[in-house]
Design a protein around this motif. Structure first.
Motif, PDB file in Angstrom:
ATOM      1  N   PHE A  74     -26.861  23.442  -1.465  1.00 29.10           N
ATOM      2  CA  PHE A  74     -27.043  22.530  -0.338  1.00 29.10           C
ATOM      3  C   PHE A  74     -28.540  22.380  -0.005  1.00 29.10           C
ATOM      4  CE2 PHE A  74     -26.527  26.803   1.341  1.00 29.10           C
ATOM      5  CZ  PHE A  74     -27.561  26.924   2.255  1.00 29.10           C
ATOM      6  N   TRP A  75     -28.836  21.314   0.750  1.00 30.47           N
ATOM      7  CA  TRP A  75     -30.192  21.082   1.270  1.00 30.47           C
ATOM      8  C   TRP A  75     -30.163  21.345   2.781  1.00 30.47           C
ATOM      9  CZ3 TRP A  75     -34.606  19.231  -1.433  1.00 30.47           C
ATOM     10  CH2 TRP A  75     -34.373  18.942  -2.786  1.00 30.47           C
ATOM     11  N   GLY A  76     -30.934  22.320   3.224  1.00 31.96           N
ATOM     12  CA  GLY A  76     -30.991  22.652   4.640  1.00 31.96           C
ATOM     13  C   GLY A  76     -32.240  22.099   5.302  1.00 31.96           C
ATOM     14  N   GLN A  77     -32.145  21.817   6.603  1.00 36.49           N
ATOM     15  CA  GLN A  77     -33.278  21.285   7.374  1.00 36.49           C
ATOM     16  C   GLN A  77     -34.175  22.454   7.807  1.00 36.49           C
ATOM     17  OE1 GLN A  77     -33.790  17.870   8.264  1.00 36.49           O
ATOM     18  NE2 GLN A  77     -35.802  18.568   8.947  1.00 36.49           N
ATOM     19  N   ASP A  78     -35.298  22.613   7.104  1.00 41.85           N
ATOM     20  CA  ASP A  78     -36.242  23.671   7.466  1.00 41.85           C
ATOM     21  C   ASP A  78     -37.201  23.148   8.538  1.00 41.85           C
ATOM     22  OD1 ASP A  78     -37.561  26.059   7.563  1.00 41.85           O
ATOM     23  OD2 ASP A  78     -38.280  26.018   5.493  1.00 41.85           O
ATOM     24  N   HIS A  79     -37.613  24.037   9.414  1.00 38.74           N
ATOM     25  CA  HIS A  79     -38.553  23.676  10.489  1.00 38.74           C
ATOM     26  C   HIS A  79     -39.548  24.816  10.608  1.00 38.74           C
ATOM     27  CE1 HIS A  79     -39.295  22.669  15.020  1.00 38.74           C
ATOM     28  NE2 HIS A  79     -40.281  22.277  14.239  1.00 38.74           N
ATOM     29  N   GLN A  80     -40.829  24.513  10.401  1.00 36.70           N
ATOM     30  CA  GLN A  80     -41.855  25.540  10.471  1.00 36.70           C
ATOM     31  C   GLN A  80     -42.950  25.152  11.460  1.00 36.70           C
ATOM     32  OE1 GLN A  80     -43.259  27.188   6.811  1.00 36.70           O
ATOM     33  NE2 GLN A  80     -41.237  27.219   5.863  1.00 36.70           N
ATOM     34  N   LEU A  81     -43.428  26.152  12.180  1.00 38.54           N
ATOM     35  CA  LEU A  81     -44.529  25.976  13.124  1.00 38.54           C
ATOM     36  C   LEU A  81     -45.680  26.858  12.678  1.00 38.54           C
ATOM     37  CD1 LEU A  81     -42.482  26.211  16.452  1.00 38.54           C
ATOM     38  CD2 LEU A  81     -43.219  24.124  15.272  1.00 38.54           C
ATOM     39  N   PHE A  98     -38.771  19.587   6.967  1.00 39.97           N
ATOM     40  CA  PHE A  98     -38.472  19.076   5.633  1.00 39.97           C
ATOM     41  C   PHE A  98     -37.137  19.649   5.170  1.00 39.97           C
ATOM     42  CE2 PHE A  98     -41.158  22.801   5.488  1.00 39.97           C
ATOM     43  CZ  PHE A  98     -40.515  23.651   4.599  1.00 39.97           C
ATOM     44  N   CYS A  99     -36.596  19.074   4.108  1.00 41.35           N
ATOM     45  CA  CYS A  99     -35.333  19.552   3.544  1.00 41.35           C
ATOM     46  C   CYS A  99     -35.616  20.508   2.391  1.00 41.35           C
ATOM     47  CB  CYS A  99     -34.486  18.376   3.065  1.00 41.35           C
ATOM     48  SG  CYS A  99     -33.925  17.299   4.392  1.00 41.35           S
ATOM     49  N   PHE A 100     -34.904  21.640   2.387  1.00 43.52           N
ATOM     50  CA  PHE A 100     -35.123  22.690   1.391  1.00 43.52           C
ATOM     51  C   PHE A 100     -33.827  22.925   0.612  1.00 43.52           C
ATOM     52  CE2 PHE A 100     -35.335  27.045  -0.123  1.00 43.52           C
ATOM     53  CZ  PHE A 100     -36.656  27.179  -0.558  1.00 43.52           C
ATOM     54  N   HIS A 101     -33.968  23.011  -0.721  1.00 47.94           N
ATOM     55  CA  HIS A 101     -32.797  23.114  -1.597  1.00 47.94           C
ATOM     56  C   HIS A 101     -32.440  24.588  -1.837  1.00 47.94           C
ATOM     57  CE1 HIS A 101     -30.729  21.530  -5.520  1.00 47.94           C
ATOM     58  NE2 HIS A 101     -29.865  21.887  -4.587  1.00 47.94           N
ATOM     59  N   VAL A 102     -31.247  24.961  -1.451  1.00 51.97           N
ATOM     60  CA  VAL A 102     -30.725  26.309  -1.694  1.00 51.97           C
ATOM     61  C   VAL A 102     -29.634  26.221  -2.764  1.00 51.97           C
ATOM     62  CG1 VAL A 102     -29.509  28.295  -0.712  1.00 51.97           C
ATOM     63  CG2 VAL A 102     -31.231  27.072   0.659  1.00 51.97           C
ATOM     64  N   VAL A 103     -29.848  26.926  -3.886  1.00 48.53           N
ATOM     65  CA  VAL A 103     -28.836  26.995  -4.953  1.00 48.53           C
ATOM     66  C   VAL A 103     -28.699  28.457  -5.364  1.00 48.53           C
ATOM     67  CG1 VAL A 103     -28.047  26.098  -7.167  1.00 48.53           C
ATOM     68  CG2 VAL A 103     -29.664  24.769  -5.812  1.00 48.53           C
ATOM     69  N   LEU A 104     -27.493  28.972  -5.310  1.00 49.15           N
ATOM     70  CA  LEU A 104     -27.247  30.366  -5.663  1.00 49.15           C
ATOM     71  C   LEU A 104     -26.375  30.447  -6.908  1.00 49.15           C
ATOM     72  CD1 LEU A 104     -26.467  31.751  -2.089  1.00 49.15           C
ATOM     73  CD2 LEU A 104     -28.688  31.612  -3.242  1.00 49.15           C
ATOM     74  N   ASP A 105     -26.665  31.448  -7.745  1.00 48.81           N
ATOM     75  CA  ASP A 105     -25.843  31.639  -8.946  1.00 48.81           C
ATOM     76  C   ASP A 105     -24.575  32.432  -8.598  1.00 48.81           C
ATOM     77  OD1 ASP A 105     -26.573  34.327  -8.730  1.00 48.81           O
ATOM     78  OD2 ASP A 105     -28.105  34.197 -10.288  1.00 48.81           O
ATOM     79  N   SER A 106     -23.813  32.798  -9.624  1.00 54.24           N
ATOM     80  CA  SER A 106     -22.522  33.479  -9.400  1.00 54.24           C
ATOM     81  C   SER A 106     -22.689  34.857  -8.762  1.00 54.24           C
ATOM     82  CB  SER A 106     -21.762  33.620 -10.728  1.00 54.24           C
ATOM     83  OG  SER A 106     -22.546  34.348 -11.667  1.00 54.24           O
ATOM     84  N   ALA A 114     -31.381  25.617 -11.505  1.00 55.43           N
ATOM     85  CA  ALA A 114     -30.536  24.595 -10.876  1.00 55.43           C
ATOM     86  C   ALA A 114     -31.234  23.902  -9.709  1.00 55.43           C
ATOM     87  CB  ALA A 114     -29.230  25.219 -10.409  1.00 55.43           C
ATOM     88  N   GLY A 115     -32.466  24.339  -9.387  1.00 50.43           N
ATOM     89  CA  GLY A 115     -33.226  23.638  -8.351  1.00 50.43           C
ATOM     90  C   GLY A 115     -33.535  24.411  -7.094  1.00 50.43           C
ATOM     91  N   PHE A 116     -33.212  25.726  -7.065  1.00 51.65           N
ATOM     92  CA  PHE A 116     -33.557  26.492  -5.863  1.00 51.65           C
ATOM     93  C   PHE A 116     -35.065  26.401  -5.595  1.00 51.65           C
ATOM     94  CE2 PHE A 116     -35.134  30.121  -3.560  1.00 51.65           C
ATOM     95  CZ  PHE A 116     -34.221  30.301  -2.555  1.00 51.65           C
ATOM     96  N   GLY A 117     -35.405  26.204  -4.324  1.00 56.45           N
ATOM     97  CA  GLY A 117     -36.825  26.159  -3.948  1.00 56.45           C
ATOM     98  C   GLY A 117     -37.439  24.777  -3.960  1.00 56.45           C
ATOM     99  N   GLU A 118     -36.671  23.774  -4.350  1.00 52.27           N
ATOM    100  CA  GLU A 118     -37.182  22.410  -4.233  1.00 52.27           C
ATOM    101  C   GLU A 118     -37.254  22.050  -2.748  1.00 52.27           C
ATOM    102  OE1 GLU A 118     -35.319  20.244  -8.187  1.00 52.27           O
ATOM    103  OE2 GLU A 118     -34.113  20.379  -6.368  1.00 52.27           O
ATOM    104  N   PHE A 119     -38.246  21.264  -2.373  1.00 48.29           N
ATOM    105  CA  PHE A 119     -38.283  20.783  -0.998  1.00 48.29           C
ATOM    106  C   PHE A 119     -38.779  19.343  -0.964  1.00 48.29           C
ATOM    107  CE2 PHE A 119     -42.210  23.132  -1.761  1.00 48.29           C
ATOM    108  CZ  PHE A 119     -43.210  22.271  -1.312  1.00 48.29           C
ATOM    109  N   SER A 120     -38.330  18.621   0.049  1.00 47.73           N
ATOM    110  CA  SER A 120     -38.614  17.191   0.158  1.00 47.73           C
ATOM    111  C   SER A 120     -39.973  16.967   0.800  1.00 47.73           C
ATOM    112  CB  SER A 120     -37.542  16.507   1.011  1.00 47.73           C
ATOM    113  OG  SER A 120     -37.633  16.985   2.359  1.00 47.73           O
ATOM    114  N   GLY A 121     -40.418  15.731   0.720  1.00 47.59           N
ATOM    115  CA  GLY A 121     -41.622  15.350   1.454  1.00 47.59           C
ATOM    116  C   GLY A 121     -41.334  15.300   2.942  1.00 47.59           C
ATOM    117  N   ALA A 122     -42.413  15.210   3.735  1.00 48.33           N
ATOM    118  CA  ALA A 122     -42.220  15.243   5.186  1.00 48.33           C
ATOM    119  C   ALA A 122     -43.374  14.545   5.889  1.00 48.33           C
ATOM    120  CB  ALA A 122     -42.123  16.687   5.670  1.00 48.33           C
ATOM    121  N   ASP A 123     -43.134  14.142   7.135  1.00 47.76           N
ATOM    122  CA  ASP A 123     -44.189  13.643   8.012  1.00 47.76           C
ATOM    123  C   ASP A 123     -44.687  14.824   8.839  1.00 47.76           C
ATOM    124  OD1 ASP A 123     -43.908  11.011   7.124  1.00 47.76           O
ATOM    125  OD2 ASP A 123     -42.313  10.621   8.570  1.00 47.76           O
ATOM    126  N   ASN A 124     -45.987  15.080   8.802  1.00 47.82           N
ATOM    127  CA  ASN A 124     -46.560  16.252   9.447  1.00 47.82           C
ATOM    128  C   ASN A 124     -47.505  15.854  10.572  1.00 47.82           C
ATOM    129  OD1 ASN A 124     -45.398  17.748   7.203  1.00 47.82           O
ATOM    130  ND2 ASN A 124     -47.124  16.986   6.014  1.00 47.82           N
TER     131      ASN A 124
END
Length: 200
Positions: A74-81, A98-106, A114-124
């Motif tokens: 899944f892609w979760g909504q990360d928020h950092q200050l 930004f959106c952060f990609h969480v993918v877990l193996d078995s 599979a894409g763990f650690g990918e993150f989307s662009g964002a307005d900062n």
């Protein structure tokens, strides 16, 4: 006598035409002067930009999903200050979402293939102590695992300056962001270098 009157009429007409032409020339000259003044009064200056800052997750990080394929993908909504220091900004605070990609193996471990650690662009938004704001849009990227005494991941992404307020109004520019994620879970250290184009 008629010839004299005719010459007077022609003379007056010529005088009026000359006056009108002079007025038109003066009007055009004034318009050109005003245009040149406006151009000269909105000059831009290109300045180097460097920043160092730290971010950590806000309390509402991952409280929402951007999208989901399954409980382990899944892609979760990360928020950092965060806070830091930069040329032309001085001390500043920053707010990142930004959106952060969480993918877990078995086995429940991060699956980087599979894409763990990918993150989307964002307005900062970066806010200087003066209250001036600098707006940037960042590209997406992906965390890369590293072997280090203090850090567990690194990444690099690009930012485009899209404007701001105060002395950053109508600013443009390009910035490269280098990030290092701490292995104690306390957040991410960022180093940025680039160029700002400021309107003077």
């Amino acid at each position: 006598m008629r010839l004299f009157k005719l010459l007077c009429v022609l003379g007056c007409t010529a005088c009026m035409l000359t006056t009108c032409e002079n007025d038109q020339d003066q009007l055009m000259e004034n318009q050109l002067t005003e245009t040149n003044y406006q151009k000269n009064s909105s000059k831009t200056v290109e300045v180097p930009y460097k920043a160092n800052y730290h971010t950590s997750q806000a309390d509402d990080a991952f409280s929402q999903l951007c999208s989901s394929n399954s409980p382990t993908d899944f892609w979760g909504q990360d928020h950092q200050l965060g806070y830091g220091n930069a040329t032309h900004l001085g001390n500043f605070t920053v707010d990142l979402e930004f959106c952060f990609h969480v993918v877990l193996d078995s086995e429940g471990q991060p699956d980087f293939d599979a894409g763990f650690g990918e993150f989307s662009g964002a307005d900062n938004i970066l806010e200087a102590n003066s209250g001036d704001l600098l707006f940037t849009t960042s590209s997406g990227s992906q965390l890369i695992p590293i072997q280090d005494e203090n850090y567990v991941f690194e990444f690099e992404n690009h930012l485009t300056v899209t404007g701001g307020t105060g002395k950053f109004e109508n600013a443009t520019g390009e910035i490269i962001n280098y990030g290092m994620v701490r292995n104690d879970g306390s957040g991410t250290d960022h180093h940025q270098e680039g160029t700002l184009i400021l309107v003077k």
